[in-house]
Design a protein around this motif. Structure first.
Motif, PDB file in Angstrom:
ATOM      1  N   ILE A 103      -3.464 112.927  57.205  1.00 40.90           N
ATOM      2  CA  ILE A 103      -4.876 113.179  57.600  1.00 40.90           C
ATOM      3  C   ILE A 103      -4.711 113.917  58.904  1.00 40.90           C
ATOM      4  CG2 ILE A 103      -6.817 111.962  58.348  1.00 40.90           C
ATOM      5  CD1 ILE A 103      -6.105 111.061  55.516  1.00 40.90           C
ATOM      6  N   PRO A 127      -9.818 109.947  53.777  1.00 39.82           N
ATOM      7  CA  PRO A 127     -10.627 109.394  54.884  1.00 39.82           C
ATOM      8  C   PRO A 127     -12.167 109.280  54.658  1.00 39.82           C
ATOM      9  CG  PRO A 127     -10.144 111.471  55.173  1.00 39.82           C
ATOM     10  CD  PRO A 127      -9.421 111.336  53.899  1.00 39.82           C
ATOM     11  N   TYR A 160      -9.033 105.367  56.640  1.00 40.60           N
ATOM     12  CA  TYR A 160      -8.066 105.804  55.266  1.00 40.60           C
ATOM     13  C   TYR A 160      -7.467 104.747  54.848  1.00 40.60           C
ATOM     14  CZ  TYR A 160      -4.413 105.940  58.844  1.00 40.60           C
ATOM     15  OH  TYR A 160      -3.443 105.455  59.831  1.00 40.60           O
TER      16      TYR A 160
END
Length: 226
Positions: free
Chosen positions: A176, A199, A210
């Motif tokens: 992420i 996410p 997430y």
């Protein structure tokens, strides 16, 4: 899929797919979490191109036409801009009128569009370039954010998404990342110890949720700056 809360927090709006022959149709539905009552807001259609929930009002674009239904809260004073995808091209509906934008040209496909919380910017993903972009709400001044899939807004100044790779069968790596909406700064929010994907963010830009490849769900607290 594409589940969203309405303003009161007790109603969820979601899309549902069904097949008639070899053709897929999508409907838009709501469910009250307190009573369990469900309601079909948009009948099954081949052209449900965009869905936005603003306060307690559901706004959908079906075959280029705006459908508005208030299910909770007060009536909207102003309609927000609603992005949609039709035939892989990017459209925007403003004040009930839909027009094609396609800021990066019509020879590429678009995915994952969303409008910034302040309504001034449009976030989208260009499939052929494998990059996320931000432009003005009228489609002008597109700015590349680099590789960033499933991008979502984190406030008005940041975008969060995933950078993932696969071997043709399974995802082998995914982190992420957060990127400024100007594309000038990028920071990793997860390391490579887990495969972190898809996410979503809170309205106040203080939390990110997430999932991992194993189905785990993580909640991350964040602080942002311009």
């Amino acid at each position: 899929f594409n589940a969203q809360f309405a303003e009161d927090g007790s109603t969820v709006i979601y899309r549902k797919s069904e097949y008639k022959g070899k053709l897929r149709y999508s409907s838009l539905n709501s469910v009250n979490l307190q009573t369990g009552k469900t309601e079909q807001l948009v009948k099954p259609t081949r052209n449900l191109e965009g869905v936005t929930v603003k306060g307690g009002t559901v706004l959908a674009v079906n075959n280029g036409k705006l459908i508005s239904k208030r299910i909770a809260g007060k009536k909207l004073k102003n309609l927000p801009a609603i992005p949609s995808i039709k035939n892989s091209q990017l459209y925007i509906t403003i004040d009930g009128k839909t027009k094609q934008l396609s800021p990066n040209g019509t020879n590429v496909g678009y995915l994952w569009p969303s409008v910034s919380p302040d309504g001034g910017k449009l976030l989208y993903y260009v499939i052929d370039e494998a990059k996320a972009n931000v432009c003005n709400i009228d489609g002008t001044n597109p700015v590349s954010l680099g590789t960033l899939r499933a991008p979502v807004w984190l406030g008005n100044d940041w975008v969060v998404g995933m950078v993932d790779y696969d071997n043709g069968e399974i995802v082998t790596y995914s982190q992420i990342f957060a990127v400024t909406s100007q594309g000038t700064h990028r920071t990793a929010l997860t390391d490579q110890s887990k495969i972190c994907m898809y996410p979503s963010t809170s309205d106040d830009a203080s939390k990110i949720v997430y999932t991992t490849q194993n189905g785990e769900i993580f909640l991350m607290n964040v602080a942002t700056s311009k």
